[in-house]
Enzyme design. Structure first.
Site, short mmCIF file in Angstrom:
data_model
loop_
_atom_site.label_atom_id
_atom_site.label_comp_id
_atom_site.label_asym_id
_atom_site.label_seq_id
_atom_site.Cartn_x
_atom_site.Cartn_y
_atom_site.Cartn_z
N ARG A 74 -51.35 32.60 6.65
CA ARG A 74 -51.60 31.18 6.94
C ARG A 74 -52.65 30.66 5.96
O ARG A 74 -53.76 31.20 5.90
CB ARG A 74 -52.10 31.03 8.38
CG ARG A 74 -52.54 29.63 8.71
CD ARG A 74 -52.99 29.45 10.16
NE ARG A 74 -53.43 28.09 10.32
CZ ARG A 74 -54.64 27.72 10.76
NH1 ARG A 74 -55.53 28.62 11.13
NH2 ARG A 74 -54.96 26.45 10.83
N HIS A 118 -56.65 21.04 6.88
CA HIS A 118 -57.73 21.89 7.39
C HIS A 118 -59.05 21.31 6.82
O HIS A 118 -59.77 21.97 6.09
CB HIS A 118 -57.50 23.34 6.98
CG HIS A 118 -58.27 24.34 7.79
ND1 HIS A 118 -57.69 25.44 8.39
CD2 HIS A 118 -59.59 24.43 8.11
CE1 HIS A 118 -58.61 26.15 9.02
NE2 HIS A 118 -59.78 25.56 8.86
N GLU A 163 -57.29 22.14 14.37
CA GLU A 163 -58.44 21.87 15.24
C GLU A 163 -58.91 20.41 15.26
O GLU A 163 -60.03 20.10 14.83
CB GLU A 163 -59.60 22.78 14.85
CG GLU A 163 -59.27 24.25 14.91
CD GLU A 163 -60.50 25.14 14.77
OE1 GLU A 163 -61.57 24.65 14.38
OE2 GLU A 163 -60.39 26.34 15.08
N ASN A 289 -56.37 28.67 18.10
CA ASN A 289 -57.51 29.38 17.53
C ASN A 289 -58.46 29.72 18.67
O ASN A 289 -58.87 28.83 19.42
CB ASN A 289 -58.25 28.51 16.50
CG ASN A 289 -57.40 28.24 15.27
OD1 ASN A 289 -56.32 28.79 15.11
ND2 ASN A 289 -57.90 27.38 14.40
N TYR A 291 -61.98 31.89 19.78
CA TYR A 291 -63.18 32.65 19.40
C TYR A 291 -64.00 33.10 20.60
O TYR A 291 -64.51 34.20 20.62
CB TYR A 291 -64.05 31.83 18.43
CG TYR A 291 -63.40 31.71 17.08
CD1 TYR A 291 -63.51 32.74 16.16
CD2 TYR A 291 -62.60 30.61 16.75
CE1 TYR A 291 -62.88 32.68 14.93
CE2 TYR A 291 -61.97 30.53 15.52
CZ TYR A 291 -62.11 31.57 14.61
OH TYR A 291 -61.48 31.52 13.40
N GLU A 349 -55.84 31.76 14.61
CA GLU A 349 -57.15 32.28 14.18
C GLU A 349 -57.77 33.05 15.33
O GLU A 349 -57.71 32.62 16.49
CB GLU A 349 -58.14 31.17 13.81
CG GLU A 349 -57.84 30.43 12.54
CD GLU A 349 -58.87 29.34 12.24
OE1 GLU A 349 -60.02 29.42 12.71
OE2 GLU A 349 -58.49 28.39 11.53
C1 FCB Z 1 -62.60 27.54 12.92
C2 FCB Z 1 -62.10 26.97 11.63
C3 FCB Z 1 -62.11 27.95 10.48
C4 FCB Z 1 -63.32 28.85 10.50
C5 FCB Z 1 -63.51 29.45 11.87
C6 FCB Z 1 -64.68 30.39 11.98
O1 FCB Z 1 -63.10 26.52 13.72
O2 FCB Z 1 -60.78 26.51 11.77
O3 FCB Z 1 -62.01 27.21 9.29
O4 FCB Z 1 -64.42 28.17 10.06
O5 FCB Z 1 -63.63 28.45 12.83
#
Ligand code: FCB
Length: 442
Positions: A74, A118, A163, A289, A291, A349
């Site tokens: 990607r 992006h 995002e 995405n 985290y 992500e």
């Molecule tokens: C996300 C972004 C990516 C990167 C990660 C850590 O929010 O899409 O570009 O910075 O976080």
């Protein structure tokens, strides 16, 4: 861990974070270059001027992908590289770069997943108001058409916007990302325009790329109440509205969540809320995405009636984000139940920043990142076993790169980059990923 045989294994990057600005190759300025050069905005005043020099080293980077055994990659297209002023005249060298990158990927058996936006908006469009200008959906559709006409014969997987939560809130509410504005009305106008631009781009992709698979990528952050006190439960509900539902509901239900419309009140004046039905163009997948999570308690004075509660004692990454893989499992099941049904989910992500040692004996030992990946892939396999339609996973990121307002200090790569020499060195997490993919495919 069990993953289906046809699972999509990839890594992710984005244009501004890796390519380098390369004005000599005809690329126009973008909002991130402008923001980064403004004193005080980015740690150490660092910019993406050189980043990973990927524009010139893309063949070496595709060879890295090949060595990892991934079957997908990607990346994003830099809008000002192909349309230096955002609209009108194209930059042939820029279009040729993406064409060569795609050919190199395909020649190595790697499927390209192309993200159109992006975050590197052409600066000349920002001068016209950028995401707050009501012409943005039309501009984005024009740019989308250029890319689908150029690459649609070879690229079949398209992601419209990365995002939109960050575009709206980091860029226009808190001002910690480009374009650095701090105005709730502009933030919600920007969010609205990303929804409409997504819908417009989906229609262009459908019309111009036979057999395309297309969708959006949302960053979703599950909200958990700090206690079972009904006030904290409501706090988590509002945070879920702010972080997740404001973006999921338009795409899947064609409308904004009513509780949030009420809470935001006059912030939304001037936005035709019904227009957002245009965002609900049928998708082929949802990109997610993931985290971390948020733990929330009631705060009547906060704009969204909640505040975060740091989980003392829990593991956190170098970004200060809690490591809580169970939230990924629960999120997949919730999306399956409440939004996507059987529509495929792609994890576009997932990954972590840690402070890494220097390379030694040809490898970088990064046990915490390796553990982060193990825990999250394990959580994902549990979700799949319970019926969540997760079809692919992209590690963020292929290599250390320009981490926005954090500059080069925060390293998310599974491949280490020495930014002085541009030397790439695999980290232990990359070797682990390579082995896991090999087993998954076996
Ligand atoms: C996300 C972004 C990516 C990167 C990660 C850590 O929010 O899409 O570009 O910075 O976080």
């Amino acid at each position: 861990m069990d993953f289906p045989k046809d699972f999509i294994w990839g890594t992710a990057t984005s244009s501004y974070q890796i390519e380098g600005e390369t004005p000599e190759a005809g690329r126009g300025d973008c909002i991130w270059g402008h923001f980064a050069r403004t004193p005080g905005k980015v740690v150490n005043g660092e910019t993406g001027a050189v980043a990973c020099d990927h524009y010139y080293r893309y063949k070496e980077d595709v060879a890295l992908l090949k060595s990892l055994g991934v079957n997908a990659y990607r990346f994003s297209v830099s809008w000002p590289r192909v349309l230096p002023l955002g609209l009108g005249a194209t930059n042939a060298a820029g279009l040729d770069f993406y064409s060569r990158l795609v050919d190199e990927l395909l020649a190595n058996g790697i499927t390209p997943y192309l993200t159109l936006y992006h975050w590197d908006l052409p600066w000349s469009l920002q001068e016209l108001g950028g995401w707050t200008n009501k012409d943005m959906p039309a501009w984005f559709a024009e740019y989308t058409g250029l890319m689908t006409r150029t690459l649609g014969d070879r690229v079949k997987h398209w992601i419209t916007i990365n995002e939109p939560w960050c575009v709206a809130h980091l860029g226009h509410l808190w001002g910690v990302h480009a374009p650095g504005l701090r105005d709730p009305k502009l933030a919600y106008m920007a969010a609205h325009q990303t929804h409409l631009a997504h819908g417009a781009a989906m229609r262009v992709i459908r019309e111009t790329v036979p057999g395309a698979q297309a969708g959006i990528t949302l960053n979703l952050t599950p909200a958990y109440p700090a206690s079972d006190d009904p006030q904290d439960v409501l706090a988590a509900q509002y945070d879920d509205g702010f972080s997740n539902r404001w973006f999921l509901d338009p795409v899947f239900k064609g409308k904004y969540p009513a509780d949030m419309v009420e809470l935001l009140g006059e912030v939304l004046d001037g936005i035709d809320l019904d227009e957002v039905s245009a965002a609900a163009a049928p998708q082929d997948f949802l990109g997610v995405n993931f985290y971390s999570r948020g733990v929330k308690k009631w705060n009547p004075d906060a704009p969204f009636r909640n505040e975060g509660v740091k989980q003392e004692g829990a593991p956190h990454t170098a970004m200060g984000w809690e490591v809580y893989p169970q939230a990924l499992e629960e999120l997949m099941l919730r999306l399956h139940r409440e939004y996507v049904g059987d529509l495929p989910i792609l994890i576009t992500e997932n990954g972590a920043a840690y402070i890494d040692p220097e390379p030694s004996n040809g490898v970088v030992e990064d046990p915490q990142r390796a553990e982060y990946y193990r825990l999250h892939l394990d959580a994902l396999s549990r979700a799949i076993a319970q019926g969540a339609p997760v079809k692919g996973y992209f590690a963020w990121s292929l290599m250390d790169n320009y981490e926005w307002a954090e500059g080069y200090a925060k390293r998310f790569g599974i491949v280490h980059v020495d930014f002085e020499t541009q030397q790439r060195t695999l980290k232990r997490s990359a070797l682990q990923y390579r082995d896991l993919i090999a087993q998954g495919k076996a």
